[in-house]
Design a protein around this motif. Structure first.
Motif, PDB file in Angstrom:
ATOM      1  N   LYS A 589      -3.629 -10.264   6.704  1.00 49.55           N
ATOM      2  CA  LYS A 589      -3.284 -11.684   6.708  1.00 49.55           C
ATOM      3  C   LYS A 589      -2.142 -12.019   7.650  1.00 49.55           C
ATOM      4  O   LYS A 589      -1.930 -13.192   7.985  1.00 49.55           O
ATOM      5  N   HIS A 590      -1.389 -10.991   8.108  1.00 53.15           N
ATOM      6  CA  HIS A 590      -0.267 -11.240   9.018  1.00 53.15           C
ATOM      7  C   HIS A 590      -0.605 -10.865  10.450  1.00 53.15           C
ATOM      8  O   HIS A 590       0.292 -10.745  11.291  1.00 53.15           O
ATOM      9  N   GLN A 591      -1.893 -10.679  10.768  1.00 53.33           N
ATOM     10  CA  GLN A 591      -2.292 -10.231  12.102  1.00 53.33           C
ATOM     11  C   GLN A 591      -1.717 -11.140  13.172  1.00 53.33           C
ATOM     12  O   GLN A 591      -1.724 -12.364  13.043  1.00 53.33           O
ATOM     13  N   GLY A 592      -1.186 -10.506  14.220  1.00 51.52           N
ATOM     14  CA  GLY A 592      -0.623 -11.270  15.330  1.00 51.52           C
ATOM     15  C   GLY A 592       0.736 -10.717  15.725  1.00 51.52           C
ATOM     16  O   GLY A 592       1.186  -9.670  15.239  1.00 51.52           O
ATOM     17  N   TRP A 593       1.404 -11.433  16.614  1.00 48.85           N
ATOM     18  CA  TRP A 593       2.714 -10.981  17.086  1.00 48.85           C
ATOM     19  C   TRP A 593       3.778 -11.203  16.006  1.00 48.85           C
ATOM     20  O   TRP A 593       3.714 -12.153  15.242  1.00 48.85           O
ATOM     21  N   ALA A 594       4.749 -10.294  15.968  1.00 43.82           N
ATOM     22  CA  ALA A 594       5.836 -10.395  14.989  1.00 43.82           C
ATOM     23  C   ALA A 594       7.112  -9.844  15.615  1.00 43.82           C
ATOM     24  O   ALA A 594       7.063  -9.028  16.549  1.00 43.82           O
ATOM     25  N   ALA A 595       8.257 -10.303  15.084  1.00 45.92           N
ATOM     26  CA  ALA A 595       9.566  -9.836  15.564  1.00 45.92           C
ATOM     27  C   ALA A 595      10.328  -9.209  14.400  1.00 45.92           C
ATOM     28  O   ALA A 595      10.357  -9.771  13.297  1.00 45.92           O
ATOM     29  N   VAL A 596      10.947  -8.060  14.648  1.00 47.39           N
ATOM     30  CA  VAL A 596      11.701  -7.364  13.605  1.00 47.39           C
ATOM     31  C   VAL A 596      13.052  -8.043  13.404  1.00 47.39           C
ATOM     32  O   VAL A 596      13.825  -8.226  14.344  1.00 47.39           O
ATOM     33  N   ILE A 597      13.328  -8.433  12.144  1.00 44.40           N
ATOM     34  CA  ILE A 597      14.626  -9.008  11.783  1.00 44.40           C
ATOM     35  C   ILE A 597      15.539  -7.923  11.236  1.00 44.40           C
ATOM     36  O   ILE A 597      16.699  -7.810  11.606  1.00 44.40           O
ATOM     37  N   LEU A 598      14.991  -7.123  10.345  1.00 45.71           N
ATOM     38  CA  LEU A 598      15.782  -6.105   9.644  1.00 45.71           C
ATOM     39  C   LEU A 598      14.990  -4.807   9.623  1.00 45.71           C
ATOM     40  O   LEU A 598      13.872  -4.778   9.108  1.00 45.71           O
ATOM     41  N   PRO A 599      15.529  -3.714  10.184  1.00 43.78           N
ATOM     42  CA  PRO A 599      14.789  -2.444  10.153  1.00 43.78           C
ATOM     43  C   PRO A 599      14.794  -1.852   8.759  1.00 43.78           C
ATOM     44  O   PRO A 599      15.504  -2.320   7.868  1.00 43.78           O
ATOM     45  N   ARG A 602      17.353   3.387   3.754  1.00 42.28           N
ATOM     46  CA  ARG A 602      17.032   4.542   2.905  1.00 42.28           C
ATOM     47  C   ARG A 602      16.162   4.144   1.719  1.00 42.28           C
ATOM     48  O   ARG A 602      15.238   4.851   1.340  1.00 42.28           O
ATOM     49  N   ASN A 603      16.492   3.007   1.112  1.00 46.24           N
ATOM     50  CA  ASN A 603      15.763   2.600  -0.094  1.00 46.24           C
ATOM     51  C   ASN A 603      14.462   1.891   0.229  1.00 46.24           C
ATOM     52  O   ASN A 603      13.502   1.962  -0.537  1.00 46.24           O
ATOM     53  N   THR A 604      14.445   1.152   1.336  1.00 40.61           N
ATOM     54  CA  THR A 604      13.273   0.365   1.692  1.00 40.61           C
ATOM     55  C   THR A 604      12.922   0.640   3.148  1.00 40.61           C
ATOM     56  O   THR A 604      13.452  -0.011   4.053  1.00 40.61           O
ATOM     57  N   PRO A 605      12.042   1.624   3.426  1.00 44.81           N
ATOM     58  CA  PRO A 605      11.748   1.990   4.815  1.00 44.81           C
ATOM     59  C   PRO A 605      11.011   0.909   5.602  1.00 44.81           C
ATOM     60  O   PRO A 605      11.000   0.947   6.821  1.00 44.81           O
ATOM     61  N   GLU A 606      10.394  -0.052   4.896  1.00 46.75           N
ATOM     62  CA  GLU A 606       9.581  -1.039   5.582  1.00 46.75           C
ATOM     63  C   GLU A 606      10.461  -2.104   6.239  1.00 46.75           C
ATOM     64  O   GLU A 606      11.382  -2.631   5.622  1.00 46.75           O
ATOM     65  N   PRO A 607      10.196  -2.449   7.524  1.00 51.05           N
ATOM     66  CA  PRO A 607      11.006  -3.469   8.192  1.00 51.05           C
ATOM     67  C   PRO A 607      10.652  -4.873   7.701  1.00 51.05           C
ATOM     68  O   PRO A 607       9.525  -5.132   7.271  1.00 51.05           O
ATOM     69  N   GLN A 618       7.893  -8.409   4.562  1.00 50.82           N
ATOM     70  CA  GLN A 618       8.107  -6.981   4.784  1.00 50.82           C
ATOM     71  C   GLN A 618       6.771  -6.342   5.112  1.00 50.82           C
ATOM     72  O   GLN A 618       5.758  -6.618   4.477  1.00 50.82           O
ATOM     73  N   ILE A 619       6.778  -5.449   6.116  1.00 52.78           N
ATOM     74  CA  ILE A 619       5.555  -4.815   6.579  1.00 52.78           C
ATOM     75  C   ILE A 619       5.621  -3.327   6.241  1.00 52.78           C
ATOM     76  O   ILE A 619       6.603  -2.649   6.551  1.00 52.78           O
ATOM     77  N   SER A 620       4.573  -2.836   5.579  1.00 53.57           N
ATOM     78  CA  SER A 620       4.486  -1.408   5.290  1.00 53.57           C
ATOM     79  C   SER A 620       3.225  -0.863   5.945  1.00 53.57           C
ATOM     80  O   SER A 620       2.441  -1.613   6.555  1.00 53.57           O
ATOM     81  N   GLU A 621       3.032   0.471   5.809  1.00 50.50           N
ATOM     82  CA  GLU A 621       1.839   1.066   6.418  1.00 50.50           C
ATOM     83  C   GLU A 621       0.554   0.510   5.811  1.00 50.50           C
ATOM     84  O   GLU A 621      -0.513   0.611   6.401  1.00 50.50           O
ATOM     85  N   ARG A 622       0.669  -0.113   4.613  1.00 49.84           N
ATOM     86  CA  ARG A 622      -0.524  -0.711   4.009  1.00 49.84           C
ATOM     87  C   ARG A 622      -0.970  -1.983   4.753  1.00 49.84           C
ATOM     88  O   ARG A 622      -2.099  -2.424   4.583  1.00 49.84           O
ATOM     89  N   ASP A 623      -0.051  -2.566   5.538  1.00 50.51           N
ATOM     90  CA  ASP A 623      -0.360  -3.819   6.239  1.00 50.51           C
ATOM     91  C   ASP A 623      -0.885  -3.591   7.644  1.00 50.51           C
ATOM     92  O   ASP A 623      -1.220  -4.553   8.343  1.00 50.51           O
ATOM     93  N   VAL A 624      -0.908  -2.337   8.089  1.00 45.27           N
ATOM     94  CA  VAL A 624      -1.393  -2.056   9.447  1.00 45.27           C
ATOM     95  C   VAL A 624      -2.434  -0.958   9.371  1.00 45.27           C
ATOM     96  O   VAL A 624      -2.355  -0.066   8.531  1.00 45.27           O
ATOM     97  N   ASN A 625      -3.411  -1.018  10.241  1.00 42.89           N
ATOM     98  CA  ASN A 625      -4.458   0.009  10.221  1.00 42.89           C
ATOM     99  C   ASN A 625      -4.435   0.883  11.466  1.00 42.89           C
ATOM    100  O   ASN A 625      -5.328   1.694  11.681  1.00 42.89           O
TER     101      ASN A 625
END
Length: 921
Positions: A589-599, A602-607, A618-625
């Motif tokens: 559902k978030h397909q498209g260009w995105a900009a990282v705000i917060l990398p 330790r507790n939350t690896p997802e940017p 927040q994007i995790s490996e579940r959101d990208v294929n």
């Protein structure tokens, strides 16, 4: 060793002489433990909180002075060290007692020196001359060796001390004290175990329902370890309340929700039941609970609330209710204590710390105590409570493991707490630790534990929790990079490996091997009986079944391999993204260009990112294929606020403008398929299965049922055998893998510690290897003092799981460039760790960078706290962590000009409240 009559008389005489300085008769366990020390043996004393086991540690100090040797008294935390220093100085004389806590050094060459356990560990590795003449080491709260973050330090000390040093280990009551003592005797020799289960002040258990106090046990049975055949029955009134509540809950599910209709039904129900009608049980209110305890003379009390925010809210609730528990004279004395400890605070600092609310509550005999408090505030609360002036303290569970603050009553509001990952029930060990504070020896004749009634509370389960003493001590020991270079430098790799095989962790692992071997034998015998029932006249069904099982395993492995490799690639790619990176989200559902705000941290690896349609997610490996990579960059404002419409609009405009220049999605990256050979092997095996003579047997599936169970048992047997082999020498094997990383990066060369390794040996930090690599590669060079403080903070800071996750940035371009290099260094190390099968180092966290920068630049406390929204206690603690790391780098060999910059960081940050220690007044 058999003691002669003369020796026994001398031992008893020494103990009697020492005991004469106390105002009470020693318990049997205290006298026994002291006698062991006079007879030349070490001792492990396991006894309940408040039982007086520190008397044995004090005897070791006295014995050292009398015999002309040194004694080190170690504690797990600085507050305990400070408290013990004052106690021993008053008992033995200030000239004979010293203190070493990392940032404090008082009389370090004294006969008796109190220190944190880490300080002693560092002295052993540095072969300090201060160790000369050491005769005794007291290890207070030795059960801390189970702590997964710091527990290894205790075992390092126990294994590293000279053989002629006598150990005095003081522990809370643990259920495997004998096992721990057996290990101590094995590695140290001459150790005796003294266990006391008896509380010197009996503990009575209660449940508070509304404002009524019910005894948990019938006939007010106090908590003691049950004797064989004895039982403590639950109060039948509480059991009846629980049944009534359960009935009402069931009725509620069937009743209409309208208030008038519910009341009509309830009135009719009550009329039918008469006096036996169940009443709705309400959890107690805090103000009502305090008043109920005051009426029964059960104050002072510690209320354990499992959150800092909850503690502060509880204080405000009591202030709002108008409760006042202090007399006029007590109020005056409390405010005098407050001014003495915090008199140096400016008016601006006091406003920032809400001094007015703190002292208003304090003057009423009410306070909170948790890690978020300023150290000076905690010192005020501790002194006021010990003097009996504060009547109610709302505290987090850390108080149960900290300094000596017993109360007449301990109140536990809920029997669940958040453990960093989920809400979990209190264990019997945790319950025992918390309620151990109840009952002041020499003041109270009995202690009281009170649990708030909560919906669904089961009195029988609570009774089981309160009457068990299951608090097993489990080693958390694991080799670290710093430990490895220190051990190899001290004794060589082979002897270091042998030394680690003597750890308590390995001792416990070896004990499991016998049990596992017996289990493996039973599995093998059952499997053989099943193969007998799976025989087939067409051919060898065992061969056929194993062929089918092999296909099944390889198919599963093929699926797992594809998923695991793909997931790892996705996760590593996301972890590599930096603030400002623009990348393409390939699916979902978030397909498209995105900009990282917060990398990630330790507790939350997802940017956290802004998508093209201006959502912040927040994007995790579940959101990208597929693997993502940065294609371009946009500027993220240093103080970007995701809640600000203007900030979101500005960033969204920048992202969309950049996306127009990038066009449609980037080309898909090509990836090799390492699983092709495995897929071919699976196809070949399937062909063999179909060609096997048993494949066409009409009873094939009947035989297969027996065979599958036999194969399952054989697999379990093999897994058990593998686990057994893994446990044998498991610590040494882990040490070998850690050394493999150090070999790869040039810190070790066989038994030789390189110049870089010598520098690493002086860095005691969870990210020690990342720090060392950054020093070697010049990442910190050329930074100003505030910039260096900001970058170093990312190597010590760890956000709490309960903290709100807000975007953080480095303070300026230079510190941001250095931080990018730090993260690159961390990723390189993670790759080497993965190759050597070592758990990866935690990710650097920039959440404290801006406060560290501001404080090092000279900003006031009020301004820093206002901007960061950090609790004062957390701020001071993290500043001290940065100071500690900077000090380590400054003192490490081979750091060159960086050492001077680090000393400047220490000087800039050790000021005002950070440098103020209430225990040094």
């Amino acid at each position: 060793m058999t003691e002669t009559p003369d020796g026994e008389r001398r031992s008893a005489g020494l103990v009697d002489e020492f005991a004469s300085g106390y105002g009470f008769a020693f318990d049997d366990f205290q006298s026994t433990a002291c006698r062991h020390l006079t007879e030349g043996r070490g001792v492990l004393v396991a006894a309940p909180t408040g039982s007086g086991k520190t008397v044995v540690g004090e005897f070791a100090c006295w014995l050292a002075v009398e015999s002309g040797r040194k004694c080190f008294y170690t504690t797990p935390i600085k507050a305990l060290s400070n408290q013990k220093f004052h106690d021993l100085a008053a008992r033995l004389g200030a000239d004979r007692v010293g203190l070493l806590t990392g940032d404090t050094s008082i009389n370090p060459e004294a006969d008796v020196v109190v220190m944190t356990t880490e300080v002693l560990r560092n002295m052993i590795y540095a072969r300090s001359r201060t160790l000369e003449g050491l005769g005794f080491v007291v290890m207070d709260e030795v059960h801390y060796l189970a702590d997964r973050f710091r527990g290894a330090v205790w075992e390092e000390v126990i294994l590293g001390l000279a053989a002629d040093v006598r150990l005095v280990c003081l522990s809370a009551t643990v259920s495997n004290a004998e096992e721990f003592g057996e290990w101590l005797d094995e590695v140290r020799g001459g150790m005796e175990v003294v266990v006391s289960e008896r509380r010197p002040v009996p503990l009575f258990q209660h449940v508070l329902v509304g404002r009524r106090l019910y005894d948990l046990f019938d006939q007010q049975a106090p908590t003691q370890v049950p004797l064989p055949g004895a039982r403590a029955d639950v109060n039948p009134q509480l059991a009846r309340l629980a049944r009534e509540e359960s009935r009402l809950v069931r009725d509620d599910r069937r009743r209409p929700r309208g208030r008038r209709e519910r009341r009509r039904i309830e009135d009719g129900y009550a009329a039918r039941q008469g006096s036996q009608a169940p009443t709705r049980v309400r959890p107690p209110r805090r103000d009502g609970a305090v008043e109920a305890l005051a009426e029964r003379n059960l104050l002072p009390a510690i209320f354990f609330v499992f959150s800092r925010q909850g503690c502060d809210q509880a204080v405000r609730q009591l202030l709002g209710s108008g409760i006042d528990l202090a007399t006029r004279d007590e109020r005056v004395r409390l405010l005098e204590i407050a001014e003495r400890h915090a008199g140096a605070l400016s008016e601006a600092d006091r406003r920032a710390l809400d001094w007015e609310t703190f002292t208003e509550a304090l003057g009423r005999g009410i306070a909170a105590h948790h890690a978020g408090l300023l150290p000076a505030f905690k010192a005020i609360v501790e002194e006021g409570f010990v003097q009996g002036l504060i009547k109610v303290v709302f505290a987090t569970e850390t108080l149960a493991l900290g300094i000596n603050m017993p109360a007449r009553t301990v109140v536990i509001e809920k029997l669940v707490k958040y453990n960093g990952e989920t809400h979990a029930d209190l264990t019997p060990g945790e319950y025992t630790q918390l309620t151990g504070r109840a009952g002041r020896r020499g003041i109270d004749t009995e202690g009281h534990a009170v649990v708030f009634w909560q919906p669904g509370l089961d009195p029988r389960a609570l009774a089981g929790l309160a009457s068990r003493r299951t608090y097993p001590l489990r080693s958390s020991f694991a080799p670290t990079y710093n430990m490895a270079v220190n051990l190899v430098g001290s004794v060589g790799r082979r002897q270091a490996r042998a030394l680690l095989e003597q750890s308590f962790a390995q001792f416990q692992a070896d004990r499991q091997v016998v049990t596992m071997a017996r289990q493996a034998t039973q599995q093998s015998e059952k499997a053989e009986a099943l193969w007998e029932q799976a025989q087939c006249d067409r051919g060898d069904f065992r061969e056929y079944a194993r062929l089918r099982e092999h296909v099944k395993q390889l198919e599963g492995e093929l699926v797992r391999l594809r998923r695991r490799d793909h997931r790892a690639e996705l996760a590593d790619a996301l972890a590599a993204l930096e603030p400002g990176d623009v990348f393409w989200i390939p699916a979902g559902k978030h397909q498209g260009w995105a900009a990282v705000i917060l990398p990630g941290n330790r507790n939350t690896p997802e940017p956290r990112v802004m998508t093209y349609d201006r959502q912040i997610v927040q994007i995790s490996e579940r959101d990208v294929n597929e693997v993502v990579r940065p294609i371009s960059r946009v500027r993220i404002p240093r103080r970007f606020d995701p809640h600000s419409a203007a900030d979101r609009r500005a960033l969204g405009n920048s992202l969309q403008a950049r996306a127009e220049t990038l066009g449609s999605r980037p080309p898909r990256a090509e990836h090799t398929r390492p699983d092709e050979a495995l897929a071919d092997e699976v196809a070949e095996l399937r062909t063999q299965v179909r060609a096997h003579p048993c494949h066409d047997c009409p009873h094939r599936e009947e035989h297969a049922r027996y065979a599958e169970e036999a194969v399952r048992l054989e697999r379990s047997h093999d897994e058990t055998r593998l686990k057994t082999r893994a446990k044998v020498n498991s610590i040494a094997a882990r040490f070998d893998r850690v050394c493999g990383v150090l070999d790869s990066l040039g810190y070790l060369e066989g038994d030789h510690v390189t110049e870089s390794g010598a520098m690493l040996a002086r860095l005691y930090n969870e990210l020690d290897l990342v720090v060392a690599q950054c020093v070697r590669q010049g990442v910190f060079d050329g930074l100003s003092v505030p910039q260096l403080a900001a970058v170093l903070s990312s190597l010590v800071f760890e956000a709490r799981h309960t903290d709100a996750r807000t975007p953080h940035r480095m303070p300026d371009d230079e510190s941001e460039a250095a931080q990018v290099a730090v993260r690159a260094m961390w990723r390189d190390i993670v790759t080497v760790e993965r190759d050597n099968r070592v758990d990866r180092s935690p990710m650097p966290d920039i959440g404290f960078a801006e406060p560290a920068y501001a404080w090092a630049a000279g900003e006031s406390l009020a301004i820093v706290l206002s901007r960061s929204q950090l609790p004062a206690g957390d701020f001071v603690r993290w500043v001290r962590q940065v100071v500690d790391l900077a000090g380590q780098i400054a003192q490490a060999p081979g750091t060159g000009a960086l050492a001077r910059s680090c000393r400047q960081v220490v000087g800039a940050m050790r000021r005002d409240i950070v440098d103020f220690d209430p225990d040094e007044d």
